[in-house]
Design an enzyme around this catalytic site. Structure first.
Site, short mmCIF file in Angstrom:
data_model
loop_
_atom_site.label_atom_id
_atom_site.label_comp_id
_atom_site.label_asym_id
_atom_site.label_seq_id
_atom_site.Cartn_x
_atom_site.Cartn_y
_atom_site.Cartn_z
N LYS A 4 0.81 -1.23 0.00
CA LYS A 4 0.00 0.00 0.00
C LYS A 4 0.84 1.27 0.00
O LYS A 4 0.44 2.29 -0.54
CB LYS A 4 -0.97 -0.01 1.18
CG LYS A 4 -2.09 -1.01 0.99
CD LYS A 4 -3.23 -0.77 1.94
CE LYS A 4 -4.43 -1.61 1.58
NZ LYS A 4 -4.23 -3.05 1.92
N GLU A 53 -9.87 6.86 3.30
CA GLU A 53 -10.75 5.87 3.94
C GLU A 53 -9.89 4.68 4.31
O GLU A 53 -8.84 4.47 3.72
CB GLU A 53 -11.85 5.43 2.97
CG GLU A 53 -11.45 4.31 1.99
CD GLU A 53 -10.37 4.68 0.98
OE1 GLU A 53 -10.17 5.88 0.73
OE2 GLU A 53 -9.70 3.75 0.44
N SER A 60 1.72 -9.84 -1.01
CA SER A 60 1.30 -8.45 -0.79
C SER A 60 1.65 -7.88 0.57
O SER A 60 1.86 -6.68 0.70
CB SER A 60 -0.20 -8.32 -1.05
OG SER A 60 -0.93 -9.19 -0.21
C1 LIG Z 1 -5.07 -4.07 1.64
C2 LIG Z 1 -4.39 -5.33 1.37
C3 LIG Z 1 -4.78 -6.18 0.30
C4 LIG Z 1 -5.98 -5.92 -0.55
O1 LIG Z 1 -5.96 -4.76 -1.31
P1 LIG Z 1 -5.76 -4.76 -2.88
O2 LIG Z 1 -6.12 -3.39 -3.29
O3 LIG Z 1 -6.69 -5.80 -3.44
O4 LIG Z 1 -4.35 -5.11 -3.15
C5 LIG Z 1 -4.04 -7.31 0.06
N1 LIG Z 1 -2.96 -7.64 0.82
C6 LIG Z 1 -2.57 -6.86 1.85
C7 LIG Z 1 -1.38 -7.28 2.65
C8 LIG Z 1 -3.27 -5.68 2.16
O5 LIG Z 1 -2.86 -4.92 3.19
#
Ligand SMILES: *Cc1c(COP(=O)(O)O)cnc(C)c1O
Length: 421
Positions: free
Chosen positions: A110, A132, A399
């Protein structure tokens, strides 16, 4: 510094220029209508127009990318590693590489988006950031860049989530942000997003609304995808260096869809690369308690853009459910709807239980504790491995890291009788 700029930025600019711009703010649906658009109140149109113009200008400006790239390198710690997970590969039955966004400052992808939007906000002369947040991860990333840039920051969060995610609320406050508990509707992410849009309408002059995923009205899905495309741009260079060829498949979890879009976008033109998005099936799609928006939703408008949305039988926005708060969103980015409609990407779903098992599998094979969101992508690996075969190469978007989920994991393990006495 001059050296750095001339070395890194023309290539970023060139790579970004190859990513498609949605025509008229819409991504193709294969039928001529398109997903995305700008379904917002008349009062918000000037702000959106100003943002679109600012983005188009910044996107084509080498000095914008010089600033973003320098912060991504020195502050976030990019490039993130592409790691060949040997023991997981052996377990799964094909070569698996992990794109390690969990190693970024603040622990997930993010921050990439927040850095890019904060630099844009400063260029636009905006002096206040709003955002948000659902689970609080985007709120923390926004509060982080606000502190870094010395800007006041206000975060909208559903009252329900403020209670559930107390630790992240505390993090945001520590970073100097003001957190508003939103008590309307279901008191969760979709209500927080409505409230943030309302704030933006009222304060368009000095305020920049920093959206956390590839959702919202055009130009947000476009600009967030471009900013997150650093994941896929790096991956492309790294996998070619490691294996001398393109991967057979990319796998990423999909909440709003930003980490997946960022990984996929630089490979969309490579027809041989399968793109697989993994949504949250919660308790199982058949139970109705899930967040599989593309798999089980309908085409509708939510938060200013047309895409797939989870709706109830009487047409209300449904309550999404997932063990991972970051996938718990009843909408999804319009470009994913487009990739699904045109057959470029496919979307599958994995349950809470499958995600929990995948966290443990990755932890035990590789010594990496991933986020519960990420675990949905790991849980899809067996299916993807079967398709690509033993000689196949699969890349998973890792992610985020799992520290934030330890309480949930401990509770589940205790309930299953697996915890230590
Ligand atoms: C917020 C988040 C997501 C989901 O958000 P996307 O916009 O779909 O990428 C996925 N993995 C992690 C670790 C997150 O913090």
């Amino acid at each position: 510094m001059q050296y750095l700029v001339s070395m890194s930025n023309p290539s970023t600019l060139d790579a970004i220029a190859t990513l498609p711009e949605p025509v008229g703010g819409r991504f193709p649906d294969g039928a001529g209508g398109g997903f995305g658009g700008q379904y917002v109140a008349e009062t918000l149109m000037p702000a959106i127009g100003e943002l679109e113009l600012a983005w188009r200008t910044a996107r084509a400006d080498v000095s914008y990318w010089a600033e973003v790239d320098a912060l991504l390198a020195d502050y976030v710690g990019r490039p993130s590693r592409l790691y060949h997970a040997a023991r997981l590969s052996a377990d799964v039955g094909c070569a698996v590489y992990l794109k390690r966004e969990d190693l970024n400052h603040t622990g997930a992808h993010k921050i990439n988006n927040c850095i890019g939007q904060a630099v844009l906000a400063r260029r636009m002369g905006k002096t206040r950031l709003i955002a948000e947040t659902g689970a609080g991860q985007h709120g923390v990333a926004t509060a982080t860049v606000a502190a870094l840039f010395g800007l006041p920051c206000e975060i909208y969060m559903g009252a329900e989530d403020v209670v559930r995610q107390a630790l992240n609320v505390e993090r945001m406050r520590m970073l100097g942000a003001q957190v508003h508990a939103v008590t309307s509707g279901t008191r969760t992410l979709k209500d927080a997003m409505n409230e943030a849009l309302r704030d933006w309408v009222t304060n368009v002059g000095d305020t920049f609304y920093l959206i956390g995923s590839v959702a919202g009205p055009h130009p947000y899905p476009w600009l967030v995808r471009d900013l997150q495309s650093v994941i896929g741009r790096e991956t492309r260079v790294q996998i070619l260096a490691a294996t001398g060829r393109l991967p057979d498949a990319l796998v990423a979890c999909v909440g709003g869809g930003s980490n997946a879009a960022g990984l996929f976008a630089p490979f969309v033109a490579d027809a041989s690369v399968q793109l697989v998005g993994v949504e949250a099936a919660g308790d199982g799609v058949a139970t109705g308690r899930h967040a599989a928006t593309l798999g089980a939703g309908r085409v509708a408008v939510l938060h200013g853009s047309k895409s797939y949305v989870l709706v109830t039988d009487d047409g209300q926005i449904a309550h999404a459910h997932s063990i991972s708060a970051g996938l718990d969103y009843p909408g999804v980015g319009p470009e994913h709807a487009s990739w699904m409609a045109t057959g470029r990407a496919r979307y599958i779903a994995r349950t809470d239980d499958e995600a929990l098992a995948a966290v443990e599998r990755l932890a035990r094979t590789e010594g990496i504790l991933c986020a519960l969101e990420t675990a949905h992508a790991i849980a899809a690996l067996d299916e993807v491995a079967e398709q690509v075969g033993r000689a196949g190469v699969v890349i998973v978007g890792l992610s985020g890291r799992g520290d934030k989920d330890m309480v949930t994991l401990a509770q589940r393990r205790a309930a299953a009788g697996q915890g230590q006495p």
